[in-house]
Design a protein around this motif. Structure first.
Motif, mmCIF file in Angstrom:
data_model
loop_
_atom_site.group_PDB
_atom_site.id
_atom_site.type_symbol
_atom_site.label_atom_id
_atom_site.label_comp_id
_atom_site.label_asym_id
_atom_site.label_seq_id
_atom_site.Cartn_x
_atom_site.Cartn_y
_atom_site.Cartn_z
ATOM 1 N N GLY A 74 32.234 42.847 36.557
ATOM 2 C CA GLY A 74 32.372 41.786 35.569
ATOM 3 C C GLY A 74 33.792 41.254 35.491
ATOM 4 O O GLY A 74 34.008 40.056 35.249
ATOM 5 N N VAL A 75 34.770 42.135 35.704
ATOM 6 C CA VAL A 75 36.173 41.714 35.657
ATOM 7 C C VAL A 75 36.462 40.723 36.770
ATOM 8 O O VAL A 75 37.050 39.659 36.539
ATOM 9 N N ALA A 76 36.040 41.044 37.987
ATOM 10 C CA ALA A 76 36.298 40.162 39.121
ATOM 11 C C ALA A 76 35.561 38.834 38.957
ATOM 12 O O ALA A 76 36.130 37.763 39.201
ATOM 13 N N VAL A 77 34.292 38.895 38.523
ATOM 14 C CA VAL A 77 33.514 37.673 38.343
ATOM 15 C C VAL A 77 34.143 36.799 37.257
ATOM 16 O O VAL A 77 34.327 35.585 37.427
ATOM 17 N N GLY A 78 34.485 37.418 36.120
ATOM 18 C CA GLY A 78 35.073 36.646 35.029
ATOM 19 C C GLY A 78 36.390 36.004 35.426
ATOM 20 O O GLY A 78 36.653 34.838 35.107
ATOM 21 N N ALA A 79 37.238 36.757 36.122
ATOM 22 C CA ALA A 79 38.532 36.214 36.555
ATOM 23 C C ALA A 79 38.329 35.075 37.551
ATOM 24 O O ALA A 79 38.978 34.023 37.454
ATOM 25 N N PHE A 80 37.424 35.270 38.512
ATOM 26 C CA PHE A 80 37.180 34.241 39.519
ATOM 27 C C PHE A 80 36.655 32.958 38.882
ATOM 28 O O PHE A 80 37.139 31.859 39.173
ATOM 29 N N VAL A 81 35.671 33.099 37.990
ATOM 30 C CA VAL A 81 35.095 31.925 37.336
ATOM 31 C C VAL A 81 36.147 31.217 36.486
ATOM 32 O O VAL A 81 36.258 29.984 36.503
ATOM 33 N N ALA A 82 36.942 31.977 35.745
ATOM 34 C CA ALA A 82 37.962 31.373 34.902
ATOM 35 C C ALA A 82 38.995 30.629 35.735
ATOM 36 O O ALA A 82 39.424 29.518 35.370
ATOM 37 N N VAL A 83 39.411 31.213 36.861
ATOM 38 C CA VAL A 83 40.398 30.554 37.726
ATOM 39 C C VAL A 83 39.827 29.266 38.305
ATOM 40 O O VAL A 83 40.476 28.208 38.280
ATOM 41 N N VAL A 84 38.613 29.337 38.830
ATOM 42 C CA VAL A 84 38.004 28.152 39.456
ATOM 43 C C VAL A 84 37.808 27.045 38.429
ATOM 44 O O VAL A 84 38.151 25.870 38.682
#
Length: 479
Positions: free
Chosen positions: A444-454
């Motif tokens: 969830g951390v990686a997904v959340g960070a990736f989505v937020a950055v994009v």
């Protein structure tokens, strides 16, 4: 306890203190008064006093390596001997990292009062990789990420614009929620397994939280900062009174012990499995920037960010590289010791260096690590829930400085939280996906960070350029 770093330069960094340095308490002794040509950070003091202040730092921070290793041991079902070995390694490497960051040999370490600890998001990612690909692959991921940090550091400053407080705050909230859940599992056990929601374990976990609240309510100053550790000790005492501690196991073995090199065997390197950690390392470098600035402000020392921040990041990477060979997750600098610096008025980096020596000594004293290892999981879980819930609060505080009144900021945060929390709240949601995809999607951390950055790039970098017209302005509703 270990907390995530709270700010990013050039985004929503908190204002500098009104004064150049925190005021020293009224009872400061004559030898604590610094001379004009030596900054308080670089001052030495009598060995006895430095050691005493160092022990104080250790008492406040010790709950974090304990919680991290117990969470790791419980999640991966490690045996007692391996748990003791990893706990010893965690203390030793925490001490080594604190020495590197405080003393700053060569180009490593900012020469500021820093303490290094395992835990947080890197721990969760390490556990996830180990569950999917095995412990040797998780160790390989740590080593690859440490090396990747050295390679990516020269390009890091160009990425800062894509990791504003909005992105980091969202990621920290997801980290906190995930960690609270992991801590709660130590108290309740896993659903469907024998002993799930055992009343005694629930009672111990809740009592530990209650003790922590009581100490925080009754005490002030340094004792209040010790509330988490005192709550852990009180919960352990209650467990001992109820007969839930195996004291015989604590008395087994010799007086000294050495952390075992490569406890999980030879590391295995899988670049795809290491991607979540590598993605986190980019955010961690951004957090390290803000943490270094906060630390420098707390001690009243002017720094050149272009040279000091890379020293912090190199210290993180070097300690993580060493730690990986002893089976540990990534190591990170911690800012919680800054509170002690403010209370005591003692800003010397040699105090945290002394704390590093104490941590190393604890790691080599086998009876101490064995005694710690017999603490019931429910007590550790109760402590961990409090410690890691603070991480969630810090993420909320950072989001509060991210101008959420702007509709696009709210939207970016909401979508990132929704997708990042999905695998945490609904375990196994991606069970039908290929294993290599699951290692990313189930973090969830990686997904959340990736989505937020994009989304941050799309809304705040791409869209303004596409919609910019000489004779028109952006609609008010799109702000």
């Amino acid at each position: 306890m270990s907390s995530p770093r709270k700010t990013l330069p050039g985004t929503d960094q908190p204002p500098a203190p009104d004064h150049a340095a925190p005021a020293a308490p009224e009872d400061v002794h004559a030898e604590d008064v610094h001379t004009e040509d030596v900054h308080p950070v670089d001052e030495s003091r009598p060995l006895g006093r430095i050691l005493l202040f160092g022990i104080q730092h250790v008492l406040v921070m010790a709950a974090t390596p304990i919680s991290a290793i117990f969470l790791m041991s419980a999640a991966l079902r490690l045996d007692a001997g391996l748990t003791v070995n990893l706990l010893s390694a965690a203390f030793v490497l925490s001490g080594v990292g604190s020495l590197i960051q405080s003393l700053g040999p060569w180009r490593f370490g900012p020469r500021l009062p820093f303490v290094m600890l395992p835990g947080g998001a890197p721990l969760i990612l390490f556990i996830a990789i180990a569950e999917q690909h095995g412990l040797p692959t998780a160790v390989g991921a740590v080593l690859l990420t440490a090396l990747f940090t050295f390679v990516a550091l020269p390009l890091f400053s160009r990425l800062l614009a894509y990791f504003p407080a909005l992105v980091i705050g969202t990621m920290i909230v997801i980290v906190g929620v995930n960690l609270v859940k992991v801590g709660a599992v130590l108290v309740t056990g896993r659903p469907g397994e024998p002993g799930f929601a055992d009343p005694v374990n629930l009672g111990l976990g809740m009592a530990t939280i209650g003790f922590t609240v009581l100490f925080y309510l009754l005490f002030t100053g340094v004792l209040r900062q010790l509330a988490v550790m005192l709550g852990l000790l009180a919960g352990t005492a209650l467990a001992a009174a109820l007969g839930h501690i195996d004291l015989d196991r604590a008395a087994e073995g010799g007086l000294f012990g050495l952390p075992e090199l490569l406890p999980f065997g030879s590391p295995q390197f899988n670049l795809l499995a290491a991607l979540p950690l590598m993605l986190y390392s980019l955010a961690s470098m951004a957090e390290a920037t803000g943490q270094t600035v906060i630390n420098a402000e707390a001690v009243g020392k002017e720094i050149d960010r272009r040279t000091t921040v890379p020293r912090t990041i190199r210290g993180d990477a070097l300690t993580s590289l060493f730690g990986g060979f002893f089976g540990l997750p990534l190591m990170v600098t911690s800012g919680e010791n800054i509170g002690i610096v403010r209370v005591t008025g003692v800003r010397s980096r040699f105090v945290t260096a002394a704390a590093g020596v104490v941590l190393i000594a604890i790691g080599f004293l086998a009876p101490v690590t064995r005694a710690i290892s017999v603490i019931p999981a429910a007590v550790i879980g109760g402590t961990a829930m409090v410690v890691f819930a603070v991480i969630t609060v810090l993420g909320v505080q950072m989001l509060g400085r991210s101008d959420l009144d702007r509709h696009t900021h709210t939207f970016v945060c909401a979508v990132a939280l929704a997708l990042g929390l999905l695998p945490i709240l609904i375990p196994g949601v991606y069970a039908g996906f290929p294993p290599n995809a699951r290692i990313l999607l189930e973090s969830g951390v990686a997904v959340g960070a990736f989505v937020a950055v994009v989304l941050n790039i799309l809304f705040h970098h791409v869209r303004p350029r596409l919609t910019a017209r000489p004779a028109s302005s952006r609609p008010e509703g799109d702000r």
